[in-house]
Scaffold this motif. Structure first.
Motif, short mmCIF file in Angstrom:
data_model
loop_
_atom_site.label_atom_id
_atom_site.label_comp_id
_atom_site.label_asym_id
_atom_site.label_seq_id
_atom_site.Cartn_x
_atom_site.Cartn_y
_atom_site.Cartn_z
N MET A 163 0.81 -1.22 0.00
CA MET A 163 0.00 0.00 0.00
C MET A 163 0.85 1.27 0.00
SD MET A 163 -3.16 -0.66 -0.32
CE MET A 163 -4.00 0.81 0.25
N ARG A 164 2.12 1.20 0.45
CA ARG A 164 2.96 2.41 0.42
C ARG A 164 3.22 2.83 -1.02
NH1 ARG A 164 8.59 2.70 3.61
NH2 ARG A 164 9.11 1.00 2.17
N VAL A 170 0.02 4.44 -2.34
CA VAL A 170 -0.17 5.79 -1.79
C VAL A 170 0.78 6.78 -2.47
CG1 VAL A 170 0.08 7.21 0.28
CG2 VAL A 170 -1.09 5.00 0.42
N LYS A 203 2.80 12.68 4.69
CA LYS A 203 2.75 11.21 4.63
C LYS A 203 3.57 10.62 5.78
CE LYS A 203 4.38 10.70 0.52
NZ LYS A 203 4.86 9.97 -0.67
N THR A 225 4.13 6.96 6.30
CA THR A 225 3.83 5.63 5.77
C THR A 225 4.98 4.66 6.00
OG1 THR A 225 4.68 6.21 3.58
CG2 THR A 225 2.34 6.60 3.99
N VAL A 229 -7.81 4.33 -3.13
CA VAL A 229 -7.03 5.41 -2.48
C VAL A 229 -7.20 6.71 -3.26
CG1 VAL A 229 -4.71 6.15 -1.83
CG2 VAL A 229 -5.39 3.77 -1.51
N LEU A 244 0.00 5.28 7.32
CA LEU A 244 -0.08 3.87 6.93
C LEU A 244 0.83 3.06 7.83
CD1 LEU A 244 -0.92 1.57 4.98
CD2 LEU A 244 1.06 2.22 3.55
N GLN A 246 -3.56 -0.42 9.52
CA GLN A 246 -4.59 0.37 8.86
C GLN A 246 -4.00 1.49 8.02
OE1 GLN A 246 -7.03 2.14 11.92
NE2 GLN A 246 -5.34 3.24 12.85
N LEU A 247 -4.88 2.00 7.16
CA LEU A 247 -4.58 3.19 6.36
C LEU A 247 -5.56 4.28 6.75
CD1 LEU A 247 -3.34 4.77 3.94
CD2 LEU A 247 -5.06 3.65 2.49
#
Length: 466
Positions: free
Chosen positions: A331-332, A335, A353, A355, A371, A390, A394-395
């Motif tokens: 997910m990084r 994002v 950010k 993350t 996203v 992040l 969770q995000l």
């Protein structure tokens, strides 16, 4: 064959199924009655007959020992269905019948059987191991015409009481017993049938109401349904009414949304068309050629975004239906890519950010769109700042814009719902579809210090991906 039988049963209505059930029950009970009950009625009758003989002899024995009464008068006062005889032994050891001698001797076979038993018992009594004591009974079964059961009891050393049960009474008792059993059976089966019919009727009636309600809804007619039940049928009826209300609400909202989308598509198309025609005629509607072309590009981007949302809404079910259980996405990276592509929308908004590398289960394209919709939503309402956090759990995407009214929060992720600015959108409904398909959950919360935060996290029952 078994499948055909099941299909045959399914074709029957509940009333017909009940009738089949009753017929099977009655058939089974009839077989049970004639095999089991009928085979035991003789045993029960025999037990009752010997009980009758024993009670009669108890009474006669008591009177004989306690009252000075003539044996002839004593026997005459006996039960009319039981014939009692007093045998007295003379000095030579021969038994004589003191009462009813002629009636007993009419049945020579049973008289001989009784007399032989008297002699046998007398021999046993005289022997060293005598077992036939005074006032003890010997019950016998004799397959005669007039008598079937008889009992012998010694009252004194030389007096024996013999009681015989008349076959007429035995047959009457057996017939009455069987008739009573049949009457009770018919009553129980009838009562069971009535109760089952009432019960099935109580089920069928609301089912017919539900069916009529669905039929009216299917053809677009107005329908109402009121079923005052607290059981599963009542729950189904309540769920149908709630579903219909929700469908009506969504249909109305969808119509309004289509109207608004049509307007949103019509406006940029009209602008592009009019600007293009003006430029073709050598007229620059927005001061210069470059600025006029920028307006066309801006409206084309708006149009592209609307069309892309509609297309993705149609494609999202197909994308999410693909087998992605073993697919994970960092997910990084998602994002970083989305922030790079969307921060130009409002460059004045600071995007912070925090993350770390975190693997989320699901398709990368689906997560990118998810996203992207959340970040565009945050950019639309943020005042000065957006914070993206992040971690492994969770995000979170926070913006410092105005808070969401509490009445909107429960329906925020439903399709065709109005947003806080009164406009329709598909972005958050797409987010919800993507998140739930990967077995995550998304929530929106108002922050006490101001602003709104969207959180995507694993369901509590899922293990964390590593």
């Amino acid at each position: 064959m078994e499948v055909n039988n099941r299909l045959w049963v399914k074709r029957l209505s509940l009333s017909q199924q009940l009738i089949v059930l009753i017929v099977c029950f009655v058939s089974f009970f009839a077989v049970f009655f004639f095999i089991f009950v009928n085979s035991n009625v003789n045993n029960y009758t025999e037990e009752q007959m010997f009980t009758q003989l024993s009670e009669t002899q108890d009474n006669l024995s008591y009177i004989y020992h306690s009252v000075d009464v003539d044996t002839t008068q004593l026997a005459q006062n006996d039960n009319r269905m039981i014939d009692s005889y007093f045998f007295k032994r003379d000095n030579e050891g021969i038994y004589h019948v003191e009462y009813h001698a002629d009636g007993l001797k009419d049945d020579k076979k049973i008289y001989a059987d009784v007399y032989n038993n008297l002699l046998v018992q007398d021999a046993i009594q005289k022997g060293p191991l005598g077992v036939f004591y005074e006032d003890e009974s010997i019950a016998r079964v004799y397959p005669g015409n007039k008598y079937t059961y008889y009992s012998i009891r010694m009252l004194e050393d030389d007096v024996v009481l013999v009681s015989l049960l008349n076959n007429a009474y035995i047959n009457e008792f057996k017939s009455t017993f069987v008739e009573n059993v049949i009457d009770i059976t018919v009553f129980v089966v009838g009562l069971f049938f009535v109760i089952m019919m009432l019960w099935v009727g109580n089920i069928i009636r609301p089912l017919h109401i539900i069916k009529n309600y669905i039929d009216r809804i299917r053809v677009g007619k107005e329908a109402t349904m009121k079923i005052n039940r607290k059981d599963e049928i009542g729950e189904v009826a309540e769920a149908l009414v709630t579903m219909q209300e929700e469908l009506n609400k969504q249909e109305k909202t969808k119509e309004e949304m289509i109207h608004n989308i049509s307007h949103d598509l019509k406006t940029p198309i009209a602008t592009i068309k009019s600007y293009g025609e003006s430029i073709k005629d050598g007229i620059y509607p927005y001061d210069t050629l470059e600025k006029s072309v920028d307006v066309i590009i801006d409206n084309a981007n708006r149009l592209e975004k609307k069309v892309r949302s509609l297309l993705f809404m149609n494609r999202v079910e197909y994308i999410l239906s693909q087998d992605s259980d073993e697919i994970v996405t960092d997910m990084r990276d998602v994002v970083d890519t989305v922030v790079l592509n969307t921060k130009v929308i409002r460059p004045e908004i600071e995007i912070e950010k925090n993350t770390m590398s975190s693997l989320f289960r699901g398709n990368e394209e689906a997560w990118r769109v998810c996203v992207e919709n959340l970040l565009e939503n945050a950019l639309r309402y943020a005042k000065t700042q957006i914070v993206i956090t992040l971690d492994e759990e969770q995000l979170c995407i926070y913006n410092d814009g105005e808070q969401i009214p509490e009445e909107i929060l429960p329906t925020l992720f439903k399709p065709y719902e109005k947003g806080r600015d009164g406009q329709f959108g598909l972005g958050l409904s797409i987010v919800s579809k993507v998140v739930h398909s990967a077995n995550y959950k998304v929530v929106a919360e108002n922050v006490e210090t101001g602003g709104v935060i969207f959180k995507i996290r694993l369901n509590s029952t899922d293990a964390h991906l590593t």
